[in-house]
Structure formats: C-alpha cells, structure tokens
Design an enzyme around this catalytic site. Sequence first.
Site, PDB file in Angstrom:
ATOM      1  CG  ASP A   1      -0.543  -0.197   2.509  1.00  0.00           C
ATOM      2  OD1 ASP A   1       0.663  -0.472   2.693  1.00  0.00           O
ATOM      3  OD2 ASP A   1      -1.354  -0.075   3.452  1.00  0.00           O
TER       4      ASP A   1
ATOM      5  CB  SER B   1      -6.756  -4.646  16.703  1.00  0.00           C
ATOM      6  OG  SER B   1      -5.452  -4.298  17.101  1.00  0.00           O
TER       7      SER B   1
ATOM      8  CD  GLU C   1      -1.779   2.627  12.425  1.00  0.00           C
ATOM      9  OE1 GLU C   1      -3.021   2.580  12.308  1.00  0.00           O
ATOM     10  OE2 GLU C   1      -1.065   1.608  12.453  1.00  0.00           O
TER      11      GLU C   1
ATOM     12  CG  ASP D   1      -4.122  -2.065   7.649  1.00  0.00           C
ATOM     13  OD1 ASP D   1      -4.019  -2.756   6.620  1.00  0.00           O
ATOM     14  OD2 ASP D   1      -3.321  -2.131   8.606  1.00  0.00           O
TER      15      ASP D   1
ATOM     16  CE1 TYR E   1       3.687  -1.737   7.809  1.00  0.00           C
ATOM     17  CE2 TYR E   1       4.323   0.570   7.690  1.00  0.00           C
ATOM     18  CZ  TYR E   1       3.480  -0.454   7.332  1.00  0.00           C
ATOM     19  OH  TYR E   1       2.433  -0.199   6.484  1.00  0.00           O
TER      20      TYR E   1
HETATM   21  P1  ADP Z   1      -2.744  -4.769  14.562  1.00  0.00           P
HETATM   22  O1  ADP Z   1      -3.252  -3.514  13.940  1.00  0.00           O
HETATM   23  O2  ADP Z   1      -2.282  -5.760  13.576  1.00  0.00           O
HETATM   24  O3  ADP Z   1      -3.702  -5.388  15.528  1.00  0.00           O
HETATM   25  P2  ADP Z   1      -0.955  -2.880  15.750  1.00  0.00           P
HETATM   26  O4  ADP Z   1       0.308  -3.036  16.520  1.00  0.00           O
HETATM   27  O5  ADP Z   1      -0.956  -2.012  14.550  1.00  0.00           O
HETATM   28  O6  ADP Z   1      -1.447  -4.356  15.392  1.00  0.00           O
HETATM   29  O7  ADP Z   1      -2.092  -2.334  16.697  1.00  0.00           O
HETATM   30  C1  ADP Z   1      -2.310  -2.889  17.964  1.00  0.00           C
HETATM   31  C2  ADP Z   1      -2.447  -1.792  18.987  1.00  0.00           C
HETATM   32  O8  ADP Z   1      -3.746  -1.177  18.842  1.00  0.00           O
HETATM   33  C3  ADP Z   1      -2.426  -2.297  20.418  1.00  0.00           C
HETATM   34  O9  ADP Z   1      -1.103  -2.401  20.894  1.00  0.00           O
HETATM   35  C4  ADP Z   1      -3.209  -1.193  21.136  1.00  0.00           C
HETATM   36  O10 ADP Z   1      -2.397  -0.074  21.355  1.00  0.00           O
HETATM   37  C5  ADP Z   1      -4.254  -0.818  20.111  1.00  0.00           C
HETATM   38  N1  ADP Z   1      -5.521  -1.567  20.304  1.00  0.00           N
HETATM   39  C6  ADP Z   1      -6.159  -2.344  19.418  1.00  0.00           C
HETATM   40  N2  ADP Z   1      -7.307  -2.842  19.905  1.00  0.00           N
HETATM   41  C7  ADP Z   1      -7.433  -2.346  21.150  1.00  0.00           C
HETATM   42  C8  ADP Z   1      -8.414  -2.484  22.196  1.00  0.00           C
HETATM   43  N3  ADP Z   1      -9.502  -3.248  22.029  1.00  0.00           N
HETATM   44  N4  ADP Z   1      -8.194  -1.810  23.349  1.00  0.00           N
HETATM   45  C9  ADP Z   1      -7.100  -1.046  23.507  1.00  0.00           C
HETATM   46  N5  ADP Z   1      -6.151  -0.884  22.583  1.00  0.00           N
HETATM   47  C10 ADP Z   1      -6.296  -1.521  21.419  1.00  0.00           C
HETATM   48 MG    MG Z   2      -2.069  -2.075  12.838  1.00  0.00          MG
END
Ligand code: ADP
Ligand code: MG
Length: 372
Positions: free
Chosen positions: A23, A113, A146, A158, A208
């Site tokens: 991307d 997430s 982000e 994403d 990254y």
């Molecule tokens: P991915 O996007 O693949 O899940 P990332 O490292 O980019 O991995 O994002 C994960 C981060 O997003 C977590 O470390 C946290 O800071 C935040 N996060 C995601 N979901 C939640 C949640 N339900 N509650 C709190 N923080 C969250």
């Molecule tokens: Mg992520």
Amino acid sequence: MNFTPEVVIKSPGRINLIGEHLDYNGGHVLPAAIDLTVTLRLRKKNSRSCTIYSKSIDDSFQVDLDKLEISSQEWHNYFLGVIHFTEQRYPGHISGFDCIVESNLPIGSGVSSSAALECGIAVALKNLFDIPVTDEEIIYIARDAEHHFVGTKCGIMDQFAVVRGKKEKLIQLNCHDLSFDYVPAELSPYAIVLLNTNVSHNLATSEYNLRRQECEAALEIVRKRYPVYEALAHIPKKIVQEHEKEMTPKMFQRAEYVIEENQRTLQASLALAKQNLPDFGALLFASHTGLSEKYEVSCPELDFLVKQAHHHPNVIGARMMGGGFGGCTINLVHKDHMDSFIEHTALAYQKKFQIELTPHTVKIGDGVQLIL
Ligand code: ADP
Ligand code: MG
C-alpha cells in the site's frame, strides 16, 4: 464504567489475501473486512473531558479536549489522533464523551485492530456529534492518527478496508490512486483460516518504518533518471536492475520484492476471475517466500506455520499477513478438513516452539457499521 450508550459502532478487522507491504508502495492489494470486530459504545457528557475505557485491556484514560497531547501510552494515541484530526477538519463539533471499547479481534496480530479502533472512533464521533465527515475523510483521519500520534508510517489499505469492506466481497484496491472494485470472494470449497502465532517480536514498528524508508530510497534512485515513475510498485523490473549498483543490496532486494508482489497480486485477481483457485493459492505461497526471503519481515514461527500449510494436502495457499514479525498467517483450507488441519498444525507448533497457536475461522464481513 457502564452506561446506556447513545451511539454503538462495530468496526471490523481486515484480512489481505495478497499484496503485502504494497500500500505504501503504490501497489495493488486484495483486502476485505472480517466478522471479528471492535465495539465502541459512546455517550455525550456535559464537560470538556472524555473517559475512554477498554475492556480488552482493562484500562482507562482521560482526555482533556482543551489540552490534547500525544500520550506515552500507545493505545491512547489512536483516540487522541482521531479526535485531533477530526477537530482540525471540523472545528467545534466535538465535546465531552465517555466511551467503552470491547473487542473480539486479536490485538497486534496483523488483522489491524489498530485500524478497527481508529476508524471505529472516527465513525462514532461522526454519529455522536453529527459531524459531516465523509468516508474518504475518515480513512485519511485514521491514517493520519496512526502516522502522527502512534508513529507507524502505515499505508492506506487497512483503513480503506475497514471503512469500505462489504460482506462476501474482496476489494481490488489500487493504492496509488485509490481506485477500487468489489469482486465476489468465491473461494469455495476453501475457507479462510487465520492462525495466530501468538508472538509479536518488538521489531515490528521500527522495521516497518525502515522498510518504508528503504523503498522510498530505491524509488528516488530510479526517479533521478526516470522521474515518470511515481511509485516503486510501478517500475518495471528491468529498470530497477539497471540501477542495482547505485542501491545497497537490501534496497535492491526490497524493490524486487515490491515489484514481484505487485505482479503476483494482479495475477491472483486474474486467477480468481477464472476460478483457478490452485493458481490463486500458489501465489499466496510465493508471496510468503518473497516476504520471508527478500523483504525479510517474517520470523521462524510464521515460516513454520506456512511450511506446515504447504505440506498439508487440503490447504491451497498460505502466507504471513500484516506487517510481520509475528501475528497471523492466512490459510485457504478445504472446508471439510479445517479441524484436522488446525489440530495437526497446533500440535506441531506446540512441539516446536512450546507455544499455543490461536485459530480463527473468519468470514468476510461489512465495513464499520452504526449499530445504534
Ligand atoms: P494490529 O493492527 O495488527 O492489531 P498494531 O500493533 O498495529 O497491530 O495495533 C495494535 C495496537 O492497537 C495495540 O497495541 C493497542 O495499542 C491498540 N488496540 C487495538 N485494539 C485495542 C483495544 N480493544 N483496546 C485497547 N487498545 C487496542
Ligand atoms: Mg495495525
């Protein structure tokens, strides 16, 4: 914290069938939203502060809307960034609110997430405060949060998939100009199984950002002679090879991966259109090899799981998914043999690494939704 919400949002994670790390290189990708989601419940309150509580990590924090600053806690920054960039585009709309976050998405495992959270809170604010922000603006607000608050120089895929996802459709997305098509996710009799390695190596963010720099540097070298190329994914391999001596070996390797992966993604779309699932699957395996050997963003746990899948007669394709250095593999597994594949692979993984993997059988779902 518990209350009757005024707004409830479900925001999905995403998968990407093929086109990894493309991307931010202007390439083609093939993502979709999934049926695992973050749920956000919000209500307004009569003040200039917000309380945000995440049940997933049992932690909460306060936001002072008149003194918004980047936090030392990573997860705060997804919210702070989205509030900041929404306020920047639509000043004066946001006032105090409470928010409860719940999630059945694996966190930090390559199903984004992070984008689920960013896009979820952006859509929640839009609905809670009647902000006339568009879907396209939400995609950019989430991405900017982000980049500038969390510090991951992510691409746009994403956020795009989380906002624009559609049930049972894959998104053929051109990340250079954001043109896209929905195509039916006709993968039957194969189902999508994610295997979470349950490891996340600390390199993820720094490597990254380093890959992104390496790719930008490779592009700049080619652009000195060929300014017509605006993105690394667009450059013919022959032209990159002309510049090999001017690049570091790593830079050259990254460029080759990007160009090959872009070709694989285009071929995968063609294979899917012809319902040639064996070819489609083979391209996923080839993508993993590229990610592991040329782009160097895999790890022993991911490589092991993909190898297991490769040797399994009922899996037609598998690869690591997401930024890398841990997280999930995506596997296309015959629907009648999912349990035996999962069981067999989990045992082998446990034996090799003494780690339990977590399987997720996912369906392709809608993008972020207003539930209430
Ligand atoms: P991915 O996007 O693949 O899940 P990332 O490292 O980019 O991995 O994002 C994960 C981060 O997003 C977590 O470390 C946290 O800071 C935040 N996060 C995601 N979901 C939640 C949640 N339900 N509650 C709190 N923080 C969250
Ligand atoms: Mg992520």
